[in-house]
Scaffold this motif. Structure first.
Motif, PDB file in Angstrom:
ATOM      1  N   SER A 166      44.825  47.515  55.118  1.00  7.38           N
ATOM      2  CA  SER A 166      44.787  47.413  53.666  1.00  7.38           C
ATOM      3  C   SER A 166      43.330  47.331  53.226  1.00  7.38           C
ATOM      4  O   SER A 166      42.426  47.169  54.046  1.00  7.38           O
ATOM      5  N   ILE A 167      43.138  47.440  51.925  1.00  7.51           N
ATOM      6  CA  ILE A 167      41.798  47.329  51.344  1.00  7.51           C
ATOM      7  C   ILE A 167      41.755  46.097  50.462  1.00  7.51           C
ATOM      8  O   ILE A 167      42.542  45.958  49.525  1.00  7.51           O
ATOM      9  N   MET A 168      40.812  45.188  50.759  1.00  6.49           N
ATOM     10  CA  MET A 168      40.537  44.060  49.883  1.00  6.49           C
ATOM     11  C   MET A 168      39.287  44.401  49.072  1.00  6.49           C
ATOM     12  O   MET A 168      38.288  44.869  49.629  1.00  6.49           O
ATOM     13  N   ARG A 169      39.363  44.187  47.777  1.00  8.28           N
ATOM     14  CA  ARG A 169      38.194  44.417  46.923  1.00  8.28           C
ATOM     15  C   ARG A 169      37.745  43.093  46.326  1.00  8.28           C
ATOM     16  O   ARG A 169      38.550  42.335  45.789  1.00  8.28           O
ATOM     17  N   LEU A 170      36.456  42.813  46.419  1.00  8.29           N
ATOM     18  CA  LEU A 170      35.856  41.615  45.848  1.00  8.29           C
ATOM     19  C   LEU A 170      34.982  42.038  44.673  1.00  8.29           C
ATOM     20  O   LEU A 170      34.114  42.914  44.816  1.00  8.29           O
ATOM     21  N   ILE A 171      35.201  41.422  43.518  1.00 11.01           N
ATOM     22  CA  ILE A 171      34.499  41.780  42.287  1.00 11.01           C
ATOM     23  C   ILE A 171      33.749  40.553  41.772  1.00 11.01           C
ATOM     24  O   ILE A 171      34.343  39.486  41.595  1.00 11.01           O
ATOM     25  N   HIS A 172      32.445  40.721  41.526  1.00 11.90           N
ATOM     26  CA  HIS A 172      31.636  39.597  41.053  1.00 11.90           C
ATOM     27  C   HIS A 172      32.161  39.102  39.707  1.00 11.90           C
ATOM     28  O   HIS A 172      32.421  39.892  38.796  1.00 11.90           O
ATOM     29  N   ILE A 195      29.628  32.410  48.986  1.00 12.62           N
ATOM     30  CA  ILE A 195      29.448  33.301  47.836  1.00 12.62           C
ATOM     31  C   ILE A 195      30.637  34.233  47.650  1.00 12.62           C
ATOM     32  O   ILE A 195      31.093  34.466  46.529  1.00 12.62           O
ATOM     33  N   ALA A 196      31.183  34.766  48.750  1.00 15.69           N
ATOM     34  CA  ALA A 196      32.344  35.650  48.646  1.00 15.69           C
ATOM     35  C   ALA A 196      33.570  34.888  48.159  1.00 15.69           C
ATOM     36  O   ALA A 196      34.438  35.457  47.487  1.00 15.69           O
ATOM     37  N   ARG A 197      33.627  33.623  48.456  1.00 15.18           N
ATOM     38  CA  ARG A 197      34.765  32.779  48.071  1.00 15.18           C
ATOM     39  C   ARG A 197      34.676  32.358  46.607  1.00 15.18           C
ATOM     40  O   ARG A 197      35.677  32.395  45.874  1.00 15.18           O
ATOM     41  N   TYR A 198      33.479  31.939  46.162  1.00 16.67           N
ATOM     42  CA  TYR A 198      33.339  31.309  44.845  1.00 16.67           C
ATOM     43  C   TYR A 198      32.828  32.237  43.749  1.00 16.67           C
ATOM     44  O   TYR A 198      33.144  32.040  42.577  1.00 16.67           O
ATOM     45  N   ASP A 199      32.021  33.244  44.095  1.00 20.06           N
ATOM     46  CA  ASP A 199      31.401  34.087  43.077  1.00 20.06           C
ATOM     47  C   ASP A 199      32.124  35.404  42.846  1.00 20.06           C
ATOM     48  O   ASP A 199      31.773  36.152  41.935  1.00 20.06           O
ATOM     49  N   PHE A 200      33.127  35.691  43.675  1.00 21.46           N
ATOM     50  CA  PHE A 200      33.854  36.948  43.582  1.00 21.46           C
ATOM     51  C   PHE A 200      35.358  36.692  43.497  1.00 21.46           C
ATOM     52  O   PHE A 200      35.886  35.839  44.185  1.00 21.46           O
ATOM     53  N   ASN A 201      36.026  37.438  42.615  1.00 18.23           N
ATOM     54  CA  ASN A 201      37.475  37.528  42.682  1.00 18.23           C
ATOM     55  C   ASN A 201      37.838  38.481  43.811  1.00 18.23           C
ATOM     56  O   ASN A 201      37.044  39.347  44.189  1.00 18.23           O
ATOM     57  N   HIS A 202      39.031  38.345  44.368  1.00 18.31           N
ATOM     58  CA  HIS A 202      39.452  39.279  45.400  1.00 18.31           C
ATOM     59  C   HIS A 202      40.879  39.743  45.143  1.00 18.31           C
ATOM     60  O   HIS A 202      41.670  39.063  44.482  1.00 18.31           O
ATOM     61  N   GLU A 203      41.203  40.924  45.657  1.00 16.41           N
ATOM     62  CA  GLU A 203      42.505  41.539  45.449  1.00 16.41           C
ATOM     63  C   GLU A 203      42.829  42.426  46.647  1.00 16.41           C
ATOM     64  O   GLU A 203      41.940  42.840  47.402  1.00 16.41           O
ATOM     65  N   ILE A 204      44.132  42.705  46.834  1.00 17.92           N
ATOM     66  CA  ILE A 204      44.581  43.710  47.783  1.00 17.92           C
ATOM     67  C   ILE A 204      45.048  44.907  46.964  1.00 17.92           C
ATOM     68  O   ILE A 204      45.949  44.788  46.131  1.00 17.92           O
ATOM     69  N   LEU A 205      44.438  46.061  47.201  1.00 18.60           N
ATOM     70  CA  LEU A 205      44.686  47.222  46.355  1.00 18.60           C
ATOM     71  C   LEU A 205      46.054  47.843  46.621  1.00 18.60           C
ATOM     72  O   LEU A 205      46.533  47.879  47.756  1.00 18.60           O
ATOM     73  N   SER A 206      46.657  48.345  45.558  1.00 21.84           N
ATOM     74  CA  SER A 206      47.891  49.115  45.689  1.00 21.84           C
ATOM     75  C   SER A 206      47.557  50.478  46.284  1.00 21.84           C
ATOM     76  O   SER A 206      46.394  50.901  46.303  1.00 21.84           O
ATOM     77  N   ASN A 207      48.567  51.177  46.756  1.00 20.06           N
ATOM     78  CA  ASN A 207      48.324  52.440  47.449  1.00 20.06           C
ATOM     79  C   ASN A 207      47.689  53.511  46.569  1.00 20.06           C
ATOM     80  O   ASN A 207      46.991  54.383  47.071  1.00 20.06           O
ATOM     81  N   ASN A 208      47.904  53.463  45.260  1.00 21.26           N
ATOM     82  CA  ASN A 208      47.282  54.479  44.414  1.00 21.26           C
ATOM     83  C   ASN A 208      45.788  54.235  44.226  1.00 21.26           C
ATOM     84  O   ASN A 208      45.069  55.107  43.734  1.00 21.26           O
ATOM     85  N   GLU A 209      45.270  53.070  44.633  1.00 17.17           N
ATOM     86  CA  GLU A 209      43.841  52.773  44.568  1.00 17.17           C
ATOM     87  C   GLU A 209      43.207  52.605  45.950  1.00 17.17           C
ATOM     88  O   GLU A 209      42.007  52.370  46.051  1.00 17.17           O
ATOM     89  N   SER A 210      44.011  52.720  46.984  1.00 23.57           N
ATOM     90  CA  SER A 210      43.579  52.312  48.318  1.00 23.57           C
ATOM     91  C   SER A 210      42.794  53.418  49.024  1.00 23.57           C
ATOM     92  O   SER A 210      43.341  54.203  49.806  1.00 23.57           O
ATOM     93  N   PHE A 211      41.477  53.462  48.738  1.00 24.78           N
ATOM     94  CA  PHE A 211      40.565  54.404  49.364  1.00 24.78           C
ATOM     95  C   PHE A 211      39.373  53.641  49.933  1.00 24.78           C
ATOM     96  O   PHE A 211      38.916  52.657  49.334  1.00 24.78           O
ATOM     97  N   PHE A 212      38.876  54.104  51.060  1.00 25.35           N
ATOM     98  CA  PHE A 212      37.691  53.499  51.673  1.00 25.35           C
ATOM     99  C   PHE A 212      36.767  54.615  52.129  1.00 25.35           C
ATOM    100  O   PHE A 212      37.136  55.433  52.958  1.00 25.35           O
TER     101      PHE A 212
END
Length: 234
Positions: A166-172, A195-212
């Motif tokens: 899966s793809i996890m995306r972290l957004i500041h 910093i990744a824990r507190y300064d960024f939101n995180h999500e698991i992308l749905s398949n229509n957004e799941s590109f790396f």
């Protein structure tokens, strides 16, 4: 116990064209192969400068093949007993997760307990919360951008990914143009802290957004086995 999450504005999900990402990486002093070797499981947005990249590399790590196929099978057998009578939910209490089942496990059988202890010893320098959070995400499920509540979780979150990549995306949180995608292969372990824990939101992308890096990453059913450090005592 339900996963405690904080909603974020949909504007924080702004997409940046992949062409912009590639043109940005070519302008750096690394060749594409060298750049990928430094962060093989991380893809940074064009607005993520070198200082931020270095901080994220130290605080968002992905370790491939943390468990083997037999260990995955053993974990799944125990978890299927836990989930067999429950259905996937599509109406999370704060609309943060779509298509999921979850549970908290305080105890494991002897074989799987060895794996959980290995996770804890590898990812944490201090004690962890006793209950392990297990999140079963359906193939059509996804997790929206969120920040785990600081009331219920400390500075480190670590999880094993079962069944699917899966793809996890972290957004500041303050600067949404700064984000990073993390490729989480099947049977890998991620460690997100500070910093990744507190300064960024995180999500698991749905398949229509799941590109790396321009390649489609298809998520099927995914189970994550997650340990957390306890919140600071008040």
């Amino acid at each position: 116990m339900a996963l405690c999450l904080t909603n974020v504005r949909s504007t924080w999900r702004r997409a940046i064209p992949l062409s912009a990402i590639y043109s940005h990486s070519k302008a750096m002093c690394f060749s594409p192969a060298e750049f990928h070797a430094i962060s093989p499981n991380l893809e940074f947005s064009p607005d993520c400068d070198e200082a931020m990249k270095e901080r994220l590399r130290g605080n968002m790590k992905v370790h491939e093949d943390f468990i083997n196929a037999e260990e995955e099978k053993n974990l799944l057998e125990e978890l299927e007993l836990k989930f067999k009578r429950s259905r996937y939910q599509y109406d999370h209490w704060d609309d943060a997760i779509h298509g999921y089942r979850e549970t908290e496990k305080p105890t494991w059988n002897e074989v799987n307990n060895n794996v959980i202890n290995r996770l804890r010893n590898f990812a944490f320098s201090t004690t962890t919360m006793q209950h392990v959070h297990v999140l079963d995400l359906a193939e059509n499920g996804h997790i929206k951008p969120h920040l785990d509540s600081i009331k219920f979780c400390g500075n480190t979150i670590s999880g094993i990914s079962l069944l699917s990549p899966s793809i996890m995306r972290l957004i500041h949180i303050q600067r949404p143009e700064i984000f990073v995608k993390a490729l989480l292969p099947r049977r890998s372990l991620y460690i997100m802290k500070d910093i990744a824990r507190y300064d960024f939101n995180h999500e698991i992308l749905s398949n229509n957004e799941s590109f790396f890096r321009g390649e489609k990453v298809t998520k099927t059913r995914r189970i994550s086995v997650i340990c957390r450090s306890p919140p600071p005592s008040s």
